[in-house]
Design an enzyme around this catalytic site. Sequence first.
Site, PDB file in Angstrom:
ATOM      1  N   HIS A 133       0.745  -1.214  -0.143  1.00 50.80           N
ATOM      2  CA  HIS A 133      -0.188   0.091  -0.087  1.00 50.80           C
ATOM      3  C   HIS A 133       0.762   1.308  -0.160  1.00 50.80           C
ATOM      4  O   HIS A 133       1.821   1.350   0.690  1.00 50.80           O
ATOM      5  CB  HIS A 133      -0.987  -0.145   1.362  1.00 50.80           C
ATOM      6  CG  HIS A 133      -2.239  -0.965   1.157  1.00 50.80           C
ATOM      7  ND1 HIS A 133      -2.641  -1.250  -0.098  1.00 50.80           N
ATOM      8  CD2 HIS A 133      -2.640  -1.902   2.238  1.00 50.80           C
ATOM      9  CE1 HIS A 133      -3.553  -2.137   0.324  1.00 50.80           C
ATOM     10  NE2 HIS A 133      -3.449  -2.545   1.505  1.00 50.80           N
ATOM     11  N   CYS A 177       0.213   2.358  -5.159  1.00 50.50           N
ATOM     12  CA  CYS A 177      -0.823   3.287  -5.625  1.00 50.50           C
ATOM     13  C   CYS A 177      -0.202   4.805  -5.272  1.00 50.50           C
ATOM     14  O   CYS A 177       0.826   4.884  -4.310  1.00 50.50           O
ATOM     15  CB  CYS A 177      -2.072   3.141  -4.706  1.00 50.50           C
ATOM     16  SG  CYS A 177      -2.988   1.794  -5.006  1.00 50.50           S
TER      17      CYS A 177
END
Length: 681
Positions: free
Chosen positions: A316, A365
């Site tokens: 993440h 991301c």
Amino acid sequence: MCFFLFVCLFRTHFEALLTCCHETLLFFQPLKNEQMTGSRPMPSQMMIREIVIVRHPVSVCVPVNHKVTLRVRAEGTGILSYQWFTEDEREVPGGTQADLTIRAQKTQRFVCRVNDHLLNFVFSDWVKVKVLDIDKSGLPIDWQGEPHIAINPKSQKVKHGAKLTLRCAAFGIPAPHYQWHRNGQPLLDKTSDTLQIDCVKAEHAGWYLCSVSNVLEERWTEPVQVEIVEPVLAPPAHLTATDKVALLIGNLNYTSHPGLMAPIMDVHELANLLQQLGFRVVSLLDLTREEMLAATDKFIQLLDKGVYGLFYYAGHGYEHAGRNYLVAVDAPQPYQTENCVCVQRVMHRMQERQTALSVILLDTCRKWYNQDCVPSAITPLAPSGNTVYGYGTCEDAEAFEVQDGGKSTGIFTKYLNRHILQSEKVTHVLEKVSEDLGRDPLITGKQAVEIKHTVKEPRSLADKVRTTGHTRELQLRDVYWKQANELPRKKHLVFHCGVEVEVSFSALFSNVLVAFATVKPKGNHTLDCTVTLSSIPSMEDIFSQPGRSVEMDSLLFNKSHSPDCTLRLCSLQKLKESIIIKVDLHYTHMDTKLRHTESQQIDIGKPLVASCQLYRRKHAANDRRQESASAQSMGNMSNHKSQQHQTLAGPHRPYTRKAVCTAKTGITRSNEPEENDENEL
């Protein structure tokens, strides 16, 4: 006696005989040397009665030691006699019949001379017995001579202007005829077993196959592809590295956020490829923020002037105020910049070590925290011209991972691993990754690679390592690197019952160790021996969850290695004391038929990254203050509570990687990226 002497001895006799009989018979001239090696001899005059060969022998192609029969059939006056010759004008021993049977040992040519009692003679066609010393395992036992393809052509990538060679070889009686085709069209001038084009051009690309036939049958090879590629210039000889070091981190088991699947395979496969390129690799899974910073400290110690440094992260992440942040597994919900690791700070520390090449690859991301965030403009902290950022996705976008049941991988890393071994400038490699990802229909319009760099030389990850003049620095790096990669030695345990158990070790990652136990030949008084392994302290196997265990198990060992028991020890970076491996042997005594258990223990110390003591980072508090100050200077609001409230309420919230199933036909408009779960508080 050779044919020439034969003619000389009997010519006078036959001339007198023919004169007495008042017959006008005409003779052949004596055979010349050049006639033996060429076509059939030419008569000097026409004969009244001549020998006619009604069936010539045929060429054949057979395996070594295959029995071959060459046949000739002729018609003429009286009884005909035969003599077979080889191409060196030697008579074949015993070759005096119309059928010549030989055991084929080597490739050679044969011809047969047919004589009648009137001294007329004629030669058959030359034939070749071609012998292929290749695998004949697929040749049928009752083979009748139909074409049997023994060597198929293979697909090739050929540089523009280079030579293309495709080979097909087949057994056959008669010898088979070859015809090559490209894209379904016959190549009229390509009728031998080898197709060769000396200087290939773009027009020569396509699908090739070869038809093989004789009077019995026709067969086809499988089509093969020939690709014409532009030649890749080798990097200049002077571009070398004094060493190559890589730190790979994959976070997937988050305490407060959605878990991921792909980092297991992504980190493992990339680590193997980088090792092939000569990198010293440290690969770690599931790190807290303090462990990530401590691992980065160790990584920086391995860098020095002239070293190639590569930092890779899968997990993440997000982007905020022009800076990229990596989310640790212990990040709270919701997380802030002080809970994460700043990528630009890692690059700054790499540059301070005067590396010859600094590469950061992020499969994460880059969603913005809020709508007013200024787009980033990454600039080097020093004009060194040696930095490369490879982002798995562009700004304000998600990165995706593919799950097809048997294997999970980040889409960016999937294509990165496909090209990373190429000996090209590192930015060119990333451009190929970008092109491949752009053609992937699963993420069209949702993910695109972004490349930023200040590289001014054609440096490649495949550049050679040249340590001349850097011996001392290399020795220091050896000490640091071996500290995180040292495995326990293999152990052999002999129990009281006479059974021996071998315990060996393997590293899946620098913080994941696997112990294997194998029971050796049983004792004379034992039956049904089994073995179990456990550790003290107990190390939780965080990859034993459904789905993840299958992927992790696939990395353990090859199919030929099947131990009786395995024990996976995870999160070794948290270990503060030596590990004791307890080996329990269970068996049935043959005399008493009772079940017994014997135990032994092995002290394996602090293996792999456990010896680095990442939990004891010296400057953790100071770095936390610096990170907080840096975050404020980049636009953080002073009132964190109000900012958190704004983030939760606003439409622009941080995103995480999202899994895509390849079994689906594609991504529809309704299948939008999912937002991070922490924003639903």
